[in-house]
Design a protein around this motif. Structure first.
Motif, short mmCIF file in Angstrom:
data_model
loop_
_atom_site.label_atom_id
_atom_site.label_comp_id
_atom_site.label_asym_id
_atom_site.label_seq_id
_atom_site.Cartn_x
_atom_site.Cartn_y
_atom_site.Cartn_z
N ALA A 59 3.05 7.98 7.26
CA ALA A 59 2.79 9.50 6.56
C ALA A 59 3.36 9.57 5.23
CB ALA A 59 3.04 10.57 7.86
N ALA A 60 4.45 9.24 5.26
CA ALA A 60 5.09 9.19 3.68
C ALA A 60 4.71 8.55 2.78
CB ALA A 60 6.82 8.76 3.96
N VAL A 61 4.12 7.45 2.92
CA VAL A 61 3.27 6.58 2.06
C VAL A 61 1.88 7.41 1.65
CG1 VAL A 61 2.15 4.63 1.57
CG2 VAL A 61 4.43 4.31 2.74
N VAL A 116 -1.04 -0.83 4.97
CA VAL A 116 -0.50 -2.21 4.65
C VAL A 116 0.93 -1.84 4.09
CG1 VAL A 116 -0.76 -4.17 3.22
CG2 VAL A 116 -2.64 -3.36 4.30
N ILE A 117 1.14 -1.11 3.22
CA ILE A 117 2.38 -0.88 2.72
C ILE A 117 3.34 -0.52 3.72
CG2 ILE A 117 3.75 0.72 0.91
CD1 ILE A 117 1.12 0.58 -0.66
N ALA A 118 3.11 0.59 4.58
CA ALA A 118 3.90 1.32 5.73
C ALA A 118 4.25 -0.08 6.77
CB ALA A 118 3.33 2.27 6.52
N TRP A 119 3.27 -0.98 6.94
CA TRP A 119 3.62 -2.07 7.87
C TRP A 119 4.45 -2.92 7.11
CZ3 TRP A 119 1.83 -7.29 7.08
CH2 TRP A 119 1.90 -8.29 8.14
N MET A 120 4.36 -3.38 6.00
CA MET A 120 5.52 -4.17 5.17
C MET A 120 6.83 -3.53 5.20
SD MET A 120 3.54 -5.90 2.02
CE MET A 120 3.01 -4.58 1.24
N LEU A 121 6.99 -2.10 4.62
CA LEU A 121 7.96 -1.45 4.87
C LEU A 121 8.75 -1.42 6.27
CD1 LEU A 121 7.30 1.51 2.27
CD2 LEU A 121 8.76 -0.55 1.79
#
Length: 88
Positions: free
Chosen positions: A15-17, A37-42
């Motif tokens: 949600a933040a991304v 994808v970005i949230a998964w990596m983070l």
């Protein structure tokens, strides 16, 4: 409880991304995929300990849920084998 906390943390990161991408003016289907994808990596970078704890708790949940199935399988096997009880 660790499973729920891990799920909530990953959802919060997603949600933040999404909000961050929306604030910079990028909001369409591709931005949602990029946010995923970005949230998964983070989450893999920052939630390593919580991921491991949730995984071990999930293994316990799965083990407990399959215990009844294993006992029923053992009972069925003993009936097929002619009544010989399997070792426990």
């Amino acid at each position: 409880m660790k499973i729920l906390a891990y799920w909530a943390a990953r959802t919060g990161i997603f949600a933040a991304v999404v909000v961050l991408l929306w604030l910079v003016g990028w909001f369409d289907v591709i931005s949602l995929i990029a946010a995923f994808v970005i949230a998964w990596m983070l989450s893999y970078l920052f939630l390593d300990g919580l991921r491991r704890e949730a995984g071990s708790q999930m293994e316990g949940v799965i083990d407990r849920s399959q215990k009844g199935l294993r006992s029923l399988d053992a009972e069925e096997d003993s009936e097929v084998d002619g009544g010989a009880a399997p070792p426990r």
